[in-house]
Design a protein around this motif. Structure first.
Motif, PDB file in Angstrom:
ATOM      1  N   GLY A 118       0.521  -0.770  -0.024  1.00 49.76           N
ATOM      2  CA  GLY A 118      -0.067  -0.009  -0.353  1.00 49.76           C
ATOM      3  C   GLY A 118       0.589   1.503  -0.081  1.00 49.76           C
ATOM      4  O   GLY A 118      -0.014   2.054  -1.101  1.00 49.76           O
ATOM      5  N   SER A 119       1.822   0.866   0.954  1.00 53.12           N
ATOM      6  CA  SER A 119       2.720   2.774   1.030  1.00 53.12           C
ATOM      7  C   SER A 119       3.897   3.008  -0.536  1.00 53.12           C
ATOM      8  O   SER A 119       3.431   3.595  -1.168  1.00 53.12           O
ATOM      9  CB  SER A 119       4.044   2.180   1.615  1.00 53.12           C
ATOM     10  OG  SER A 119       4.626   3.318   2.211  1.00 53.12           O
ATOM     11  N   LEU A 120       3.907   1.462  -1.284  1.00 55.69           N
ATOM     12  CA  LEU A 120       4.900   1.577  -1.999  1.00 55.69           C
ATOM     13  C   LEU A 120       3.606   1.858  -3.581  1.00 55.69           C
ATOM     14  O   LEU A 120       3.987   3.242  -4.424  1.00 55.69           O
ATOM     15  CB  LEU A 120       5.105   0.124  -2.527  1.00 55.69           C
ATOM     16  CG  LEU A 120       5.662  -0.259  -4.353  1.00 55.69           C
ATOM     17  CD1 LEU A 120       6.960   0.846  -4.346  1.00 55.69           C
ATOM     18  CD2 LEU A 120       5.772  -1.697  -4.283  1.00 55.69           C
ATOM     19  N   THR A 121       2.304   1.803  -3.952  1.00 58.61           N
ATOM     20  CA  THR A 121       0.933   2.155  -4.541  1.00 58.61           C
ATOM     21  C   THR A 121       1.294   4.326  -4.153  1.00 58.61           C
ATOM     22  O   THR A 121       1.215   4.583  -5.063  1.00 58.61           O
ATOM     23  CB  THR A 121      -0.141   1.878  -3.189  1.00 58.61           C
ATOM     24  OG1 THR A 121      -0.455   0.242  -4.143  1.00 58.61           O
ATOM     25  CG2 THR A 121      -1.388   2.139  -4.770  1.00 58.61           C
ATOM     26  N   LEU A 122       1.343   4.739  -3.623  1.00 61.12           N
ATOM     27  CA  LEU A 122       1.355   6.195  -3.385  1.00 61.12           C
ATOM     28  C   LEU A 122       2.327   6.600  -3.340  1.00 61.12           C
ATOM     29  O   LEU A 122       2.774   7.185  -4.136  1.00 61.12           O
ATOM     30  CB  LEU A 122       1.096   6.398  -1.788  1.00 61.12           C
ATOM     31  CG  LEU A 122       0.388   5.439  -1.037  1.00 61.12           C
ATOM     32  CD1 LEU A 122       0.065   6.157   1.073  1.00 61.12           C
ATOM     33  CD2 LEU A 122      -1.157   6.539  -1.749  1.00 61.12           C
TER      34      LEU A 122
ATOM     35  N   CYS B  75      -4.455  -3.422  -6.203  1.00 63.67           N
ATOM     36  CA  CYS B  75      -4.482  -4.905  -6.387  1.00 63.67           C
ATOM     37  C   CYS B  75      -4.483  -5.973  -5.267  1.00 63.67           C
ATOM     38  O   CYS B  75      -5.103  -6.194  -4.465  1.00 63.67           O
ATOM     39  CB  CYS B  75      -4.930  -5.185  -7.762  1.00 63.67           C
ATOM     40  SG  CYS B  75      -5.941  -7.210  -7.677  1.00 63.67           S
ATOM     41  N   ALA B  76      -2.751  -5.863  -5.703  1.00 67.84           N
ATOM     42  CA  ALA B  76      -2.526  -7.186  -4.922  1.00 67.84           C
ATOM     43  C   ALA B  76      -2.554  -6.452  -3.016  1.00 67.84           C
ATOM     44  O   ALA B  76      -2.367  -7.885  -2.229  1.00 67.84           O
ATOM     45  CB  ALA B  76      -0.570  -7.382  -5.352  1.00 67.84           C
ATOM     46  N   SER B  77      -2.103  -5.405  -2.798  1.00 65.29           N
ATOM     47  CA  SER B  77      -1.868  -5.569  -1.572  1.00 65.29           C
ATOM     48  C   SER B  77      -3.553  -5.633  -1.155  1.00 65.29           C
ATOM     49  O   SER B  77      -4.001  -5.945   0.360  1.00 65.29           O
ATOM     50  CB  SER B  77      -1.979  -3.183  -1.262  1.00 65.29           C
ATOM     51  OG  SER B  77      -2.535  -3.367   0.009  1.00 65.29           O
ATOM     52  N   VAL B  78      -4.632  -4.905  -1.996  1.00 62.04           N
ATOM     53  CA  VAL B  78      -5.863  -6.148  -0.929  1.00 62.04           C
ATOM     54  C   VAL B  78      -6.365  -7.379  -1.511  1.00 62.04           C
ATOM     55  O   VAL B  78      -7.264  -7.356  -0.214  1.00 62.04           O
ATOM     56  CB  VAL B  78      -7.245  -5.048  -1.973  1.00 62.04           C
ATOM     57  CG1 VAL B  78      -8.608  -5.296  -2.336  1.00 62.04           C
ATOM     58  CG2 VAL B  78      -7.589  -3.326  -2.160  1.00 62.04           C
ATOM     59  N   VAL B  79      -6.144  -7.805  -2.147  1.00 63.64           N
ATOM     60  CA  VAL B  79      -6.160  -9.208  -2.044  1.00 63.64           C
ATOM     61  C   VAL B  79      -5.297 -10.062  -0.778  1.00 63.64           C
ATOM     62  O   VAL B  79      -6.155 -10.754   0.106  1.00 63.64           O
ATOM     63  CB  VAL B  79      -5.831  -9.927  -3.363  1.00 63.64           C
ATOM     64  CG1 VAL B  79      -5.476 -11.323  -3.218  1.00 63.64           C
ATOM     65  CG2 VAL B  79      -6.608  -9.373  -4.800  1.00 63.64           C
ATOM     66  N   MET B  80      -3.879  -9.321  -0.488  1.00 62.84           N
ATOM     67  CA  MET B  80      -3.384  -9.886   0.760  1.00 62.84           C
ATOM     68  C   MET B  80      -4.302  -9.463   1.565  1.00 62.84           C
ATOM     69  O   MET B  80      -4.746 -10.174   3.416  1.00 62.84           O
ATOM     70  CB  MET B  80      -1.783  -9.011   0.864  1.00 62.84           C
ATOM     71  CG  MET B  80      -1.162  -9.730  -0.156  1.00 62.84           C
ATOM     72  SD  MET B  80       0.380  -9.514   0.042  1.00 62.84           S
ATOM     73  CE  MET B  80       0.656  -9.710  -1.603  1.00 62.84           C
ATOM     74  N   TYR B  81      -4.572  -8.097   2.380  1.00 59.27           N
ATOM     75  CA  TYR B  81      -5.293  -8.158   3.460  1.00 59.27           C
ATOM     76  C   TYR B  81      -7.079  -8.905   3.221  1.00 59.27           C
ATOM     77  O   TYR B  81      -7.436  -9.469   4.284  1.00 59.27           O
ATOM     78  CB  TYR B  81      -6.047  -6.104   3.222  1.00 59.27           C
ATOM     79  CG  TYR B  81      -5.079  -5.113   3.728  1.00 59.27           C
ATOM     80  CD1 TYR B  81      -4.715  -6.104   5.107  1.00 59.27           C
ATOM     81  CD2 TYR B  81      -3.747  -4.768   2.986  1.00 59.27           C
ATOM     82  CE1 TYR B  81      -4.076  -4.251   5.823  1.00 59.27           C
ATOM     83  CE2 TYR B  81      -4.034  -3.330   3.690  1.00 59.27           C
ATOM     84  CZ  TYR B  81      -3.455  -3.110   4.812  1.00 59.27           C
ATOM     85  OH  TYR B  81      -2.615  -2.633   5.511  1.00 59.27           O
ATOM     86  N   VAL B  82      -7.666  -8.804   1.783  1.00 53.55           N
ATOM     87  CA  VAL B  82      -8.755 -10.133   2.238  1.00 53.55           C
ATOM     88  C   VAL B  82      -8.662 -11.048   2.844  1.00 53.55           C
ATOM     89  O   VAL B  82      -8.967 -12.021   3.413  1.00 53.55           O
ATOM     90  CB  VAL B  82      -9.791  -9.198   0.761  1.00 53.55           C
ATOM     91  CG1 VAL B  82     -11.005 -10.997   0.647  1.00 53.55           C
ATOM     92  CG2 VAL B  82      -9.876  -8.293   0.416  1.00 53.55           C
ATOM     93  N   THR B  83      -7.568 -11.561   1.974  1.00 54.40           N
ATOM     94  CA  THR B  83      -6.765 -12.967   2.458  1.00 54.40           C
ATOM     95  C   THR B  83      -6.478 -12.851   4.152  1.00 54.40           C
ATOM     96  O   THR B  83      -7.166 -13.970   4.642  1.00 54.40           O
ATOM     97  CB  THR B  83      -6.013 -13.217   2.031  1.00 54.40           C
ATOM     98  OG1 THR B  83      -6.011 -13.322   0.146  1.00 54.40           O
ATOM     99  CG2 THR B  83      -5.062 -14.771   2.313  1.00 54.40           C
TER     100      THR B  83
END
Length: 52
Positions: free
Chosen positions: A7-11, A27-35
């Motif tokens: 998420g930080s890298l995204t910003l 998207c990868a960050s969100v998938v990891m949070y959901v998982t």
């Protein structure tokens, strides 16, 4: 922890102008949070089921 880093890298990518990579990293960050959330929910439910 890795999801927060992504998420930080995204910003940082957005600020640096690398818009073509922002969506995939976000998207990868969100998938990891959901998982992670699903794992925690499953663990809590399984613990309650077998606590008798």
């Amino acid at each position: 922890m890795l999801a927060t880093a992504l998420g930080s890298l995204t910003l940082q990518l957005r600020a640096a102008g690398y818009e073509q990579y922002v969506e995939s990293v976000a998207c990868a960050s969100v998938v990891m949070y959901v998982t992670a959330a699903l794992v925690v929910v499953t663990w809590v439910r399984a613990r309650g089921l077998y606590s008798d």
